[in-house]
Write a protein that holds these residues in place. Structure first.
Motif, short mmCIF file in Angstrom:
data_model
loop_
_atom_site.label_atom_id
_atom_site.label_comp_id
_atom_site.label_asym_id
_atom_site.label_seq_id
_atom_site.Cartn_x
_atom_site.Cartn_y
_atom_site.Cartn_z
N ARG A 184 -10.99 2.25 19.47
CA ARG A 184 -12.12 2.60 20.33
C ARG A 184 -11.58 3.37 21.53
NH1 ARG A 184 -17.45 1.02 21.55
NH2 ARG A 184 -17.90 1.01 23.80
N SER A 185 -11.71 4.68 21.51
CA SER A 185 -11.13 5.52 22.56
C SER A 185 -11.79 6.89 22.52
CB SER A 185 -9.62 5.67 22.35
OG SER A 185 -9.07 6.62 23.23
N ASN A 186 -12.01 7.48 23.70
CA ASN A 186 -12.51 8.87 23.71
C ASN A 186 -11.37 9.87 23.67
OD1 ASN A 186 -11.42 9.06 26.32
ND2 ASN A 186 -13.39 8.90 27.35
N TRP A 187 -10.14 9.36 23.83
CA TRP A 187 -8.97 10.25 23.90
C TRP A 187 -8.15 10.23 22.62
CZ3 TRP A 187 -3.77 8.88 26.55
CH2 TRP A 187 -2.94 10.02 26.57
N ILE A 188 -7.82 9.07 22.12
CA ILE A 188 -6.91 8.97 20.98
C ILE A 188 -7.67 8.70 19.69
CG2 ILE A 188 -4.97 7.69 19.99
CD1 ILE A 188 -4.27 9.49 22.38
N ASN A 189 -7.41 9.50 18.68
CA ASN A 189 -8.00 9.33 17.36
C ASN A 189 -7.07 8.42 16.55
OD1 ASN A 189 -9.37 9.56 14.94
ND2 ASN A 189 -8.45 11.54 14.44
N GLY A 190 -7.25 7.11 16.73
CA GLY A 190 -6.31 6.16 16.15
C GLY A 190 -6.91 5.22 15.14
N ILE A 191 -6.03 4.56 14.40
CA ILE A 191 -6.41 3.52 13.44
C ILE A 191 -5.63 2.27 13.80
CG2 ILE A 191 -6.32 2.81 11.01
CD1 ILE A 191 -6.62 5.71 10.21
N THR A 192 -6.33 1.15 13.94
CA THR A 192 -5.66 -0.11 14.31
C THR A 192 -5.40 -1.01 13.11
OG1 THR A 192 -7.78 -1.16 14.81
CG2 THR A 192 -6.63 -0.06 16.63
N SER A 193 -6.18 -0.85 12.05
CA SER A 193 -5.96 -1.66 10.84
C SER A 193 -6.32 -0.83 9.62
CB SER A 193 -6.81 -2.93 10.90
OG SER A 193 -6.62 -3.71 9.72
N MET A 194 -5.43 -0.82 8.61
CA MET A 194 -5.66 -0.03 7.40
C MET A 194 -4.97 -0.70 6.22
SD MET A 194 -5.13 4.09 6.89
CE MET A 194 -3.47 4.11 6.20
N PRO A 195 -5.60 -1.72 5.64
CA PRO A 195 -5.00 -2.37 4.46
C PRO A 195 -4.92 -1.38 3.30
CG PRO A 195 -6.80 -3.67 5.38
CD PRO A 195 -6.88 -2.33 6.01
N MET A 196 -3.74 -1.28 2.70
CA MET A 196 -3.54 -0.36 1.58
C MET A 196 -2.80 -1.08 0.46
SD MET A 196 -4.83 2.51 2.74
CE MET A 196 -4.16 3.88 1.79
N ARG A 197 -3.05 -0.59 -0.75
CA ARG A 197 -2.34 -1.10 -1.93
C ARG A 197 -1.33 -0.03 -2.35
NH1 ARG A 197 -6.48 -2.14 -4.44
NH2 ARG A 197 -6.65 -4.32 -3.72
N PHE A 198 -0.06 -0.43 -2.43
CA PHE A 198 1.03 0.50 -2.71
C PHE A 198 1.53 0.29 -4.13
CE2 PHE A 198 0.72 -0.13 1.80
CZ PHE A 198 0.96 1.12 2.34
N HIS A 199 1.58 1.36 -4.91
CA HIS A 199 1.97 1.29 -6.33
C HIS A 199 3.36 1.87 -6.51
CE1 HIS A 199 -2.11 0.08 -7.35
NE2 HIS A 199 -2.57 1.11 -6.65
N ARG A 200 4.30 1.03 -6.91
CA ARG A 200 5.66 1.49 -7.12
C ARG A 200 5.76 2.40 -8.33
NH1 ARG A 200 10.14 -0.15 -5.17
NH2 ARG A 200 11.19 -0.09 -7.17
N ARG A 201 6.70 3.33 -8.25
CA ARG A 201 6.97 4.18 -9.41
C ARG A 201 7.63 3.36 -10.49
NH1 ARG A 201 6.19 9.51 -8.86
NH2 ARG A 201 5.95 10.33 -6.71
N ARG A 202 7.31 3.66 -11.72
CA ARG A 202 7.92 2.94 -12.83
C ARG A 202 9.40 3.28 -12.95
NH1 ARG A 202 2.78 4.27 -14.15
NH2 ARG A 202 1.44 2.56 -14.88
N SER A 203 9.75 4.48 -12.53
CA SER A 203 11.16 4.87 -12.49
C SER A 203 11.33 5.78 -11.29
CB SER A 203 11.57 5.60 -13.76
OG SER A 203 10.78 6.77 -13.95
N SER A 204 12.51 5.75 -10.67
CA SER A 204 12.73 6.55 -9.46
C SER A 204 12.76 8.03 -9.82
CB SER A 204 14.04 6.14 -8.80
OG SER A 204 15.11 6.32 -9.69
N ARG A 205 12.39 8.87 -8.87
CA ARG A 205 12.35 10.31 -9.11
C ARG A 205 13.76 10.86 -9.14
NH1 ARG A 205 7.66 12.54 -5.21
NH2 ARG A 205 9.34 12.45 -3.73
#
Length: 416
Positions: A395-416
């Motif tokens: 909540r700010s008129n100055w900063i375009n921020g995010i305070t909470s962002m739950p995400m689901r992260f999917h691991r690669r099956r094999s490394s690049r």
């Protein structure tokens, strides 16, 4: 602020909106800024608490001039809407609230601790700390990315500044509280004033201890440089050192974490872009620049007119307040083709997310490096991400921020 493309339909009104109200920014403002740009190069507003008139500029050309032309548009009286009509008590004493030539007395020496060459030399250590911070995400599963990213600036600039890691969490929390004292996550007390007083007390208590330690045992870091430099023929006293520490850390903690979160969210909402945007360091470099433009973590920058001038066909008088809507400038259709499309291949990308002119963000090299390393690590370990819960915006008129962002992260099956 949620970032969306303006919907089709008639232009939204902007002449009856209090643009200083943090609550306004709980909704995306890009439709309003687009209407401003289409209608006029200059808008007239009033700061409700002081009754002071200020002039808004939504287009790129005028914003670019305002942030770069320090001779006409000064920073000493304040750089955010909260300063309009009252000024800033730290005016003339910190790097962000000084204009050349005195500004250079602080900027030049501090560049030796935060500049490109120093950041490059410390790249290996910075990458290790970034990888450690991101490790929960790299391992997969559900994590609140925005909360993890609160420390992203500190793992980079903390060491460069000479800030012991025991202070990182406190500094990250209270610098955000000081710029968003009305945000529910940062409120402490019964009023905005109480929140600000608590934030400043905690921060300056940290700085006092750090300054004492550096005076006893100086190193090759920013705090040590501030202690030894002189301006106007005299060394900085402890208060001015602390104020400049505050200024540097405020800039870092109010921008980099939010570029990281908004950029990841943009990729999560466009999974077809993931692999191409993170294919190699060159593509990641472009991604970071587009992420900075897309986010534009500072909605606005305020300046005060130092001499009578004309801009956009309007005469401004010495003492007038002006507000460059940087977030609007970074969507200006005359500069950015298809500006409401998140395009991680965009080039050129002359965004103003890091400011410009003598006040160009001194931490930009470290911010770019940290963000590039972060997305490098994410791209190598993960095949994609997706939202895993509600997203909470600052909540700010100055900063375009995010305070909470739950995400689901999917691991690669094999490394690049």
């Amino acid at each position: 602020m949620e970032i969306t493309a303006p919907p089709a339909g008639p232009p939204v009104r902007y002449d009856d909106v209090d643009v200083t109200d943090p609550g306004v920014y709980e909704e995306c403002q890009h439709a309003r800024w687009r209407a401003m740009r289409a209608d006029t190069a200059i808008t007239r507003h009033t700061e409700p608490a002081t009754g002071e008139v200020f002039w808004g500029f939504p287009r790129y050309a005028e914003c670019d001039r305002i942030v770069k032309d320090h001779r006409v548009f000064g920073s000493e009286d304040g750089t955010i809407l909260a300063s309009v009509g009252v000024g800033d008590s730290a005016g003339g004493r910190t790097i962000t609230l000084m204009d050349p030539p005195l500004h250079g007395d602080i900027r030049r020496p501090t560049m030796r601790t935060l500049g490109h060459s120093v950041v490059r030399k410390r790249a290996a250590g910075i990458r290790e700390r970034v990888r450690t911070l991101a490790q929960p995400c790299l391992a997969g599963g559900e994590h609140d990315f925005a909360k993890l990213m609160r420390l992203l600036p500190m793992v980079v600039i903390g060491e460069l500044m000479g800030i012991p890691d025991e202070y990182w969490e406190t500094i990250a929390h209270y610098t955000t509280a000081s710029i968003a004292p009305d945000d529910p996550e940062y409120v402490s007390g019964e009023s905005t004033h109480q929140t600000l007083r608590r934030a400043h007390h905690e921060l300056f208590a940290c700085f006092a201890r750090i300054i004492d330690a550096k005076r006893a045992h100086p190193g090759e870091d920013l705090v040590s440089a501030l202690i030894t430099l002189e301006t106007e023929g005299a060394p900085l006293d402890d208060l001015r050192v602390a104020l400049n520490c505050y200024s540097f850390l405020l800039g870092a903690n109010s921008t980099t974490p939010h570029v990281a979160s908004h950029t990841l969210l943009a990729l999560a909402e466009r999974p077809h872009l993931w692999d191409a945007a993170l294919a190699d360091p060159s593509s990641t470099t472009l991604l970071v620049e587009e992420g900075a433009r897309w986010t534009t973590p500072t909605n606005h920058l305020v300046r005060r007119v130092r001499e009578d001038t004309e801009i956009a066909g309007t005469t401004l008088r010495k003492g007038d307040w002006v507000c460059a809507w940087v977030a609007s400038a970074n969507r200006d259709e005359s500069v950015f083709p298809d500006p409401y499309t998140f395009d991680p291949t965009r080039s050129p990308n002359p965004h103003l997310a890091f400011g410009g002119g003598p006040h160009y963000c001194i931490g930009a090299p470290s911010s770019r490096m940290a963000l590039g390393m972060l997305f490098d690590e994410l791209g190598s370990a993960l095949e994609g991400v997706e939202p895993a819960g509600p997203i909470t915006h600052l909540r700010s008129n100055w900063i375009n921020g995010i305070t909470s962002m739950p995400m689901r992260f999917h691991r690669r099956r094999s490394s690049r």
